[in-house]
Write a protein that holds these residues in place. Sequence first.
Motif, PDB file in Angstrom:
ATOM      1  N   CYS A 224       0.976  -1.075   0.034  1.00 22.41           N
ATOM      2  CA  CYS A 224      -0.048   0.040   0.210  1.00 22.41           C
ATOM      3  C   CYS A 224       1.041   1.268  -0.019  1.00 22.41           C
TER       4      CYS A 224
ATOM      5  N   CYS B 102      -0.175   4.039   2.741  1.00 23.53           N
ATOM      6  CA  CYS B 102       0.316   3.751   4.089  1.00 23.53           C
ATOM      7  C   CYS B 102       1.976   3.577   4.146  1.00 23.53           C
TER       8      CYS B 102
ATOM      9  N   HIS C  49      -6.401  -5.320   4.303  1.00 23.07           N
ATOM     10  CA  HIS C  49      -5.760  -3.782   4.698  1.00 23.07           C
ATOM     11  C   HIS C  49      -6.868  -2.827   4.295  1.00 23.07           C
TER      12      HIS C  49
ATOM     13  N   VAL D  21      -8.007  -0.193   7.175  1.00 22.77           N
ATOM     14  CA  VAL D  21      -7.476   0.846   6.932  1.00 22.77           C
ATOM     15  C   VAL D  21      -7.919   1.891   6.187  1.00 22.77           C
ATOM     16  N   HIS D  22      -8.503   1.458   5.207  1.00 22.97           N
ATOM     17  CA  HIS D  22      -9.191   2.763   4.031  1.00 22.97           C
ATOM     18  C   HIS D  22     -10.644   2.510   3.819  1.00 22.97           C
TER      19      HIS D  22
ATOM     20  N   PRO E 214      -6.476   2.017  -2.375  1.00 28.52           N
ATOM     21  CA  PRO E 214      -5.397   3.024  -2.552  1.00 28.52           C
ATOM     22  C   PRO E 214      -4.833   3.119  -4.001  1.00 28.52           C
TER      23      PRO E 214
HETATM   24 ZN   LIG Z   1      -2.975   1.318   3.285  1.00 30.53          ZN
END
Ligand SMILES: [Zn+2]
Length: 111
Positions: A8, A11, A31, A35-36, A41
């Motif tokens: 990613c 990050c 992920h 996180v998103h 991403p």
């Molecule tokens: Zn990420």
Amino acid sequence: MHRYRYRCTVCRTTSPVVHQLDSLEAEGTAHRQAVHGGHIPDDELIGEIDRLGRWYAALSPLAALHARIADGLSDLRNEKAMGHYWWASTGAALLIGGTAALILLLVAAAL
Ligand SMILES: [Zn+2]
């Protein structure tokens, strides 16, 4: 044995090495969800890596060929480990160099 990683670039984190494509999908999905919020991403990298952790897609054709051979030779000794053994890396270089020399000789002989 194949090795994969998810990267990613938002990050700036890279997943641990996984050995199955299914595990890679799960890693990326987990992920993104955690996180998103499920978004993908920008510029994320996902794919097969060599034993040195380099993405095959990012390597030049010659370097990728060398990595494939060195990976295969190193896997003969230890499938789970990362890194190339010196003899595997040297063997791959000699194999590629030897093949190139052989082709050159054949072409020279044909002319
Ligand atoms: Zn990420």
